[in-house]
Design a protein around this motif. Structure first.
Motif, mmCIF file in Angstrom:
data_model
loop_
_atom_site.group_PDB
_atom_site.id
_atom_site.type_symbol
_atom_site.label_atom_id
_atom_site.label_comp_id
_atom_site.label_asym_id
_atom_site.label_seq_id
_atom_site.Cartn_x
_atom_site.Cartn_y
_atom_site.Cartn_z
ATOM 1 N N ILE A 7 69.858 41.189 78.915
ATOM 2 C CA ILE A 7 69.052 40.010 78.589
ATOM 3 C C ILE A 7 69.143 38.955 79.692
ATOM 4 C CG2 ILE A 7 68.776 38.083 76.982
ATOM 5 C CD1 ILE A 7 69.736 39.971 74.766
ATOM 6 N N LEU A 8 70.385 38.697 80.148
ATOM 7 C CA LEU A 8 70.585 37.724 81.228
ATOM 8 C C LEU A 8 69.887 38.185 82.508
ATOM 9 C CD1 LEU A 8 74.344 36.765 80.677
ATOM 10 C CD2 LEU A 8 72.334 35.329 80.262
ATOM 11 N N GLY A 9 69.952 39.509 82.775
ATOM 12 C CA GLY A 9 69.306 40.050 83.964
ATOM 13 C C GLY A 9 67.803 39.848 83.932
ATOM 14 N N ILE A 10 67.201 40.081 82.785
ATOM 15 C CA ILE A 10 65.751 39.898 82.639
ATOM 16 C C ILE A 10 65.376 38.434 82.860
ATOM 17 C CG2 ILE A 10 63.839 39.974 80.986
ATOM 18 C CD1 ILE A 10 65.201 42.436 79.740
ATOM 19 N N LEU A 11 66.149 37.541 82.255
ATOM 20 C CA LEU A 11 65.894 36.113 82.419
ATOM 21 C C LEU A 11 66.047 35.688 83.880
ATOM 22 C CD1 LEU A 11 67.707 34.698 79.255
ATOM 23 C CD2 LEU A 11 65.247 34.959 79.612
ATOM 24 N N TYR A 12 67.057 36.259 84.556
ATOM 25 C CA TYR A 12 67.298 35.906 85.959
ATOM 26 C C TYR A 12 66.146 36.390 86.841
ATOM 27 C CZ TYR A 12 69.709 35.177 90.375
ATOM 28 O OH TYR A 12 70.042 34.742 91.637
ATOM 29 N N VAL A 13 65.690 37.612 86.582
ATOM 30 C CA VAL A 13 64.573 38.154 87.369
ATOM 31 C C VAL A 13 63.332 37.289 87.184
ATOM 32 C CG1 VAL A 13 62.967 40.093 87.595
ATOM 33 C CG2 VAL A 13 65.421 40.524 87.385
ATOM 34 N N MET A 14 63.064 36.867 85.952
ATOM 35 C CA MET A 14 61.917 35.996 85.689
ATOM 36 C C MET A 14 62.055 34.678 86.445
ATOM 37 S SD MET A 14 61.435 36.698 81.592
ATOM 38 C CE MET A 14 60.160 35.452 81.422
ATOM 39 N N ALA A 15 63.273 34.161 86.490
ATOM 40 C CA ALA A 15 63.514 32.909 87.213
ATOM 41 C C ALA A 15 63.284 33.103 88.712
ATOM 42 C CB ALA A 15 64.940 32.422 86.951
ATOM 43 N N MET A 16 63.690 34.254 89.250
ATOM 44 C CA MET A 16 63.501 34.514 90.672
ATOM 45 C C MET A 16 62.020 34.705 91.017
ATOM 46 S SD MET A 16 66.386 34.159 92.135
ATOM 47 C CE MET A 16 66.642 32.864 90.883
ATOM 48 N N VAL A 17 61.268 35.286 90.103
ATOM 49 C CA VAL A 17 59.826 35.429 90.316
ATOM 50 C C VAL A 17 59.187 34.050 90.441
ATOM 51 C CG1 VAL A 17 57.652 36.155 89.265
ATOM 52 C CG2 VAL A 17 59.636 37.680 89.202
ATOM 53 N N PHE A 18 59.608 33.136 89.581
ATOM 54 C CA PHE A 18 59.103 31.764 89.650
ATOM 55 C C PHE A 18 59.551 31.090 90.946
ATOM 56 C CE2 PHE A 18 59.871 27.207 88.908
ATOM 57 C CZ PHE A 18 58.572 26.801 88.621
ATOM 58 N N LEU A 19 60.802 31.299 91.314
ATOM 59 C CA LEU A 19 61.349 30.672 92.511
ATOM 60 C C LEU A 19 60.660 31.183 93.779
ATOM 61 C CD1 LEU A 19 63.583 28.577 93.047
ATOM 62 C CD2 LEU A 19 65.147 30.464 93.521
ATOM 63 N N ALA A 20 60.215 32.440 93.725
ATOM 64 C CA ALA A 20 59.555 33.038 94.893
ATOM 65 C C ALA A 20 58.227 32.370 95.220
ATOM 66 C CB ALA A 20 59.337 34.532 94.655
ATOM 67 N N LEU A 21 57.707 31.568 94.302
ATOM 68 C CA LEU A 21 56.474 30.841 94.563
ATOM 69 C C LEU A 21 56.675 29.765 95.626
ATOM 70 C CD1 LEU A 21 55.184 30.395 90.896
ATOM 71 C CD2 LEU A 21 54.413 32.067 92.570
ATOM 72 N N PHE A 22 57.921 29.364 95.810
ATOM 73 C CA PHE A 22 58.230 28.334 96.793
ATOM 74 C C PHE A 22 58.717 29.004 98.074
ATOM 75 C CE2 PHE A 22 58.891 26.667 92.545
ATOM 76 C CZ PHE A 22 58.116 25.505 92.563
ATOM 77 N N ARG A 24 60.326 28.082 100.710
ATOM 78 C CA ARG A 24 61.684 27.810 101.170
ATOM 79 C C ARG A 24 62.718 28.677 100.453
ATOM 80 N NH1 ARG A 24 63.651 21.711 100.609
ATOM 81 N NH2 ARG A 24 63.448 22.319 98.427
ATOM 82 N N CYS A 25 62.415 29.065 99.221
ATOM 83 C CA CYS A 25 63.381 29.828 98.422
ATOM 84 C C CYS A 25 63.026 31.311 98.325
ATOM 85 C CB CYS A 25 63.461 29.250 97.007
ATOM 86 S SG CYS A 25 63.818 27.494 96.935
ATOM 87 N N ARG A 26 61.948 31.702 98.997
ATOM 88 C CA ARG A 26 61.406 33.053 98.801
ATOM 89 C C ARG A 26 62.401 34.152 99.197
ATOM 90 N NH1 ARG A 26 55.583 32.972 100.718
ATOM 91 N NH2 ARG A 26 55.507 31.596 98.902
ATOM 92 N N LYS A 27 63.048 34.001 100.331
ATOM 93 C CA LYS A 27 63.972 35.028 100.802
ATOM 94 C C LYS A 27 65.142 35.199 99.843
ATOM 95 C CE LYS A 27 66.469 36.526 104.943
ATOM 96 N NZ LYS A 27 66.808 36.197 106.349
ATOM 97 N N PHE A 28 65.714 34.082 99.423
ATOM 98 C CA PHE A 28 66.831 34.126 98.470
ATOM 99 C C PHE A 28 66.388 34.778 97.158
ATOM 100 C CE2 PHE A 28 68.800 32.121 94.760
ATOM 101 C CZ PHE A 28 70.135 32.445 94.961
ATOM 102 N N ALA A 29 65.231 34.365 96.679
ATOM 103 C CA ALA A 29 64.731 34.897 95.411
ATOM 104 C C ALA A 29 64.475 36.392 95.504
ATOM 105 C CB ALA A 29 63.437 34.170 95.020
ATOM 106 N N LEU A 30 63.967 36.857 96.661
ATOM 107 C CA LEU A 30 63.668 38.271 96.835
ATOM 108 C C LEU A 30 64.918 39.131 96.770
ATOM 109 C CD1 LEU A 30 61.736 40.581 97.546
ATOM 110 C CD2 LEU A 30 62.090 40.042 99.964
ATOM 111 N N TRP A 31 65.922 38.780 97.575
ATOM 112 C CA TRP A 31 67.117 39.616 97.636
ATOM 113 C C TRP A 31 67.930 39.561 96.348
ATOM 114 C CZ3 TRP A 31 67.310 43.343 100.859
ATOM 115 C CH2 TRP A 31 66.659 43.247 102.092
ATOM 116 N N THR A 32 68.154 38.367 95.837
ATOM 117 C CA THR A 32 68.932 38.278 94.590
ATOM 118 C C THR A 32 68.153 38.858 93.421
ATOM 119 O OG1 THR A 32 68.114 36.030 94.175
ATOM 120 C CG2 THR A 32 70.202 36.257 95.360
ATOM 121 N N GLY A 33 66.815 38.742 93.479
ATOM 122 C CA GLY A 33 65.988 39.322 92.423
ATOM 123 C C GLY A 33 66.086 40.835 92.411
ATOM 124 N N LEU A 34 66.092 41.448 93.613
ATOM 125 C CA LEU A 34 66.216 42.905 93.696
ATOM 126 C C LEU A 34 67.568 43.376 93.166
ATOM 127 C CD1 LEU A 34 64.608 43.591 97.199
ATOM 128 C CD2 LEU A 34 63.677 44.166 94.954
#
Length: 215
Positions: A7-22, A24-34
């Motif tokens: 459940i936490l993983g799903i929520l985190y992935v959703m948060a990273m998808v949102f963060l990837a819209l920015f 400046r945060c895209r690279k971080f969101a991509l790697w941690t999201g994967l």
């Protein structure tokens, strides 16, 4: 524990998808999201395996089998095995009946909508314009003895006019958005008509002649 991780993983992935819209945060969101996706999928797989193992330990074939027993209100695996097929047949019949009823309702609504549309010239002719354009255009092109060139556009479609025949069973679509070369190489604007069968969804006949439609 694994369920919570999933459940936490799903929520985190959703948060990273949102963060990837920015940006400046895209690279971080991509790697941690994967990484989160990999961990979440692993946790979900292990969780599913554990749930199935628990169900088999309790005497059921699988977690789905146990859920079906719970749905039937049976908690004894032995009793469930003896009655399972009867319940599954009953549920399958109920599902088929509901699907048939839903389809009948949808078909009835569609028939009513078609009956209403058929009474309106614009509604009925527009309903088949796209299909008629697709079916009739190649036949119009085949009427060209030499080169041809369509002159239609977004605001000037290939078949801007229509006449309804046989109470809507057939529609004749008409246009003049094509030029064809004659035997001397001159370009001639052509008028074309196409009889479209609204039941079969096909072009029945075409007629192509030199000239433009009257404005």
């Amino acid at each position: 524990m694994l369920v919570s991780i999933s459940i936490l993983g799903i929520l985190y992935v959703m948060a990273m998808v949102f963060l990837a819209l920015f940006k400046r945060c895209r690279k971080f969101a991509l790697w941690t999201g994967l990484v989160a996706v990999a961990v979440t999928l692993t946790a979900m797989t292990v969780t599913g395996s554990q749930i199935n193992a628990d169900a088999r330990a309790a005497g059921y074939d699988s977690a789905d089998d146990q859920r079906n027993a719970t749905r039937a209100g049976i908690t004894d695996p032995a009793i469930w095995r003896s009655q399972r097929e009867a319940y599954l047949r009953t549920w399958a019949a109920e599902k088929a009946q509901k699907e048939a009823a839903a389809k009948a309702t949808k078909d009835q609504e569609s028939a009513q909508a078609d009956a209403t549309c058929r009474k309106d010239f614009n509604c009925w002719s527009n309903k088949f314009n796209r299909a008629a354009t697709k079916a009739c255009s190649p036949q119009v092109e085949r009427a060209a003895k030499n080169n041809f060139e369509w002159t239609d556009s977004f605001t000037a479609p290939k078949f801007p006019r229509a006449s309804i025949n046989d109470n809507g069973a057939s529609i004749t679509y008409v246009g003049d958005a094509i030029k064809m070369q004659n035997g001397f190489g001159a370009w001639v604007i052509m008028t074309y008509e196409c009889d479209f069968d609204t039941v079969a969804g096909s072009a029945v006949a075409i007629r192509v002649n030199p000239g433009q439609l009257a404005k």
